[in-house]
Design a protein around this motif. Sequence first.
Motif, PDB file in Angstrom:
ATOM      1  N   ALA A 172     -59.587 -56.515  17.987  1.00 15.81           N
ATOM      2  CA  ALA A 172     -60.828 -56.420  17.552  1.00 15.81           C
ATOM      3  C   ALA A 172     -61.343 -57.251  18.761  1.00 15.81           C
ATOM      4  O   ALA A 172     -61.003 -56.959  19.810  1.00 15.81           O
ATOM      5  CB  ALA A 172     -61.062 -57.941  17.174  1.00 15.81           C
ATOM      6  N   THR A 217     -65.910 -57.475  19.909  1.00 11.65           N
ATOM      7  CA  THR A 217     -67.253 -57.214  20.014  1.00 11.65           C
ATOM      8  C   THR A 217     -67.702 -57.269  21.303  1.00 11.65           C
ATOM      9  O   THR A 217     -67.512 -57.268  22.250  1.00 11.65           O
ATOM     10  CB  THR A 217     -67.179 -58.206  19.810  1.00 11.65           C
ATOM     11  OG1 THR A 217     -67.235 -59.855  20.306  1.00 11.65           O
ATOM     12  CG2 THR A 217     -67.386 -58.634  17.618  1.00 11.65           C
ATOM     13  N   THR A 236     -59.315 -59.297  21.207  1.00 14.20           N
ATOM     14  CA  THR A 236     -58.483 -59.287  20.768  1.00 14.20           C
ATOM     15  C   THR A 236     -57.431 -58.763  20.714  1.00 14.20           C
ATOM     16  O   THR A 236     -57.484 -57.123  20.254  1.00 14.20           O
ATOM     17  CB  THR A 236     -58.717 -60.238  19.608  1.00 14.20           C
ATOM     18  OG1 THR A 236     -59.299 -61.437  19.244  1.00 14.20           O
ATOM     19  CG2 THR A 236     -56.909 -60.691  18.493  1.00 14.20           C
ATOM     20  N   GLU A 249     -50.750 -62.560  19.666  1.00 11.15           N
ATOM     21  CA  GLU A 249     -52.646 -62.573  19.601  1.00 11.15           C
ATOM     22  C   GLU A 249     -52.902 -62.900  20.738  1.00 11.15           C
ATOM     23  O   GLU A 249     -52.831 -64.760  21.314  1.00 11.15           O
ATOM     24  CB  GLU A 249     -52.909 -62.353  18.697  1.00 11.15           C
ATOM     25  CG  GLU A 249     -52.330 -61.703  17.662  1.00 11.15           C
ATOM     26  CD  GLU A 249     -53.838 -61.834  16.184  1.00 11.15           C
ATOM     27  OE1 GLU A 249     -54.600 -62.814  16.614  1.00 11.15           O
ATOM     28  OE2 GLU A 249     -53.657 -60.678  15.657  1.00 11.15           O
ATOM     29  N   ARG A 290     -56.697 -63.413  22.331  1.00  9.86           N
ATOM     30  CA  ARG A 290     -57.926 -63.854  22.793  1.00  9.86           C
ATOM     31  C   ARG A 290     -59.025 -64.166  23.283  1.00  9.86           C
ATOM     32  O   ARG A 290     -58.676 -65.584  24.014  1.00  9.86           O
ATOM     33  CB  ARG A 290     -58.459 -64.444  21.010  1.00  9.86           C
ATOM     34  CG  ARG A 290     -60.485 -63.907  20.632  1.00  9.86           C
ATOM     35  CD  ARG A 290     -60.681 -64.590  19.212  1.00  9.86           C
ATOM     36  NE  ARG A 290     -61.107 -66.146  19.705  1.00  9.86           N
ATOM     37  CZ  ARG A 290     -60.853 -67.402  19.521  1.00  9.86           C
ATOM     38  NH1 ARG A 290     -61.276 -66.959  17.577  1.00  9.86           N
ATOM     39  NH2 ARG A 290     -61.097 -68.433  19.504  1.00  9.86           N
TER      40      ARG A 290
END
Length: 342
Positions: free
Chosen positions: A105, A107, A112, A131, A133
Amino acid sequence: MIETVAIARGPYRAELITLGAALRVLQVPDRNGNRANVVLGFADLEDYRGPPRFYGAVTGRYANRIGGARFALDGVEHAITANDGANSLHSGPLGLDQQLWDVVALTEDAVTFRHVSAAGHNGFPGTLTVEARYRLEEDGLAILLTATTDAPTVVNLTNHAYFNLAGEASGSNILDHVLRIPAHWTTPVDAGLIPTGALRAIADTPFDFRTPRRIGERIDADDEQLRIGQGYDHNFVVEGADSAVRLVATLFDPASGRVLDLHSSEPGLQFYSGNHLAGGAPGTSGRVYAARDGLCLEPQKFPDSPNQPGFPSPRLDPGQLYRHDIAFRFRTAESADDAFAS
């Protein structure tokens, strides 16, 4: 191939790399609004594959040390790969810091990463899905580390950033930084930097940072634990309820006015004063680092917890979620009195 990812928000900018899901650059303003990178890293991305420095990486599957490179779980002894004498450091060679992570992910202000560590890697049981982030917020960088497993295992994840609040390119070391850690105890270590299992009260010792202290003030004091670590390289038992996110350290650089408030949900904080940084490949500004040009404040479980029943448990079972919240919150101050007023 190692790839880079950049995120930004307000005055903050971060650069991360897919090897180790590592934080390579973190630009933060000083008291005059001038931005500088406050974390150490390599200029050449391929140098991250060399002799490990763990610059900004997610370390694990078990961050820090496991004594004798072995532990027992449900009566079964697991031999893991030794890479620090007879011990395991950050889970041996080719730990999470040396793995390529996937970007799942992205943005403008957050990214992430995900990595799946196969069952048996370096001797650890269970397939571990991890994971990391990173999200820039209005006052700094928040990190969320999570993991799940398909078999009982042990997990301890942290971010291994080296900070110099004067700036990575400043040429100054961290001895004039002022530190506060709300801890009454450390976990003393043996000659191999493995905890003895005891707790040591920090009152009347060079480890007492309950009131703000200049790091260089007592780093060379006549203290056996400092001699073993060649400076600070020890776990502090931080105050606060288990799993509650709270302030675990405050760091202030008088020259720039930058203040770092470190928050975490874990019970321990490893303070490493960069005693062995000298030499190696050039850093991001092109200069070769000297000893104590950066420091680590690594929130985590206690070192060697899998072998210490009196320490908080690092066990993770199927169906459970491991979660570690970390936040690097920044502000500025004119003086130490201002920085530590609250």
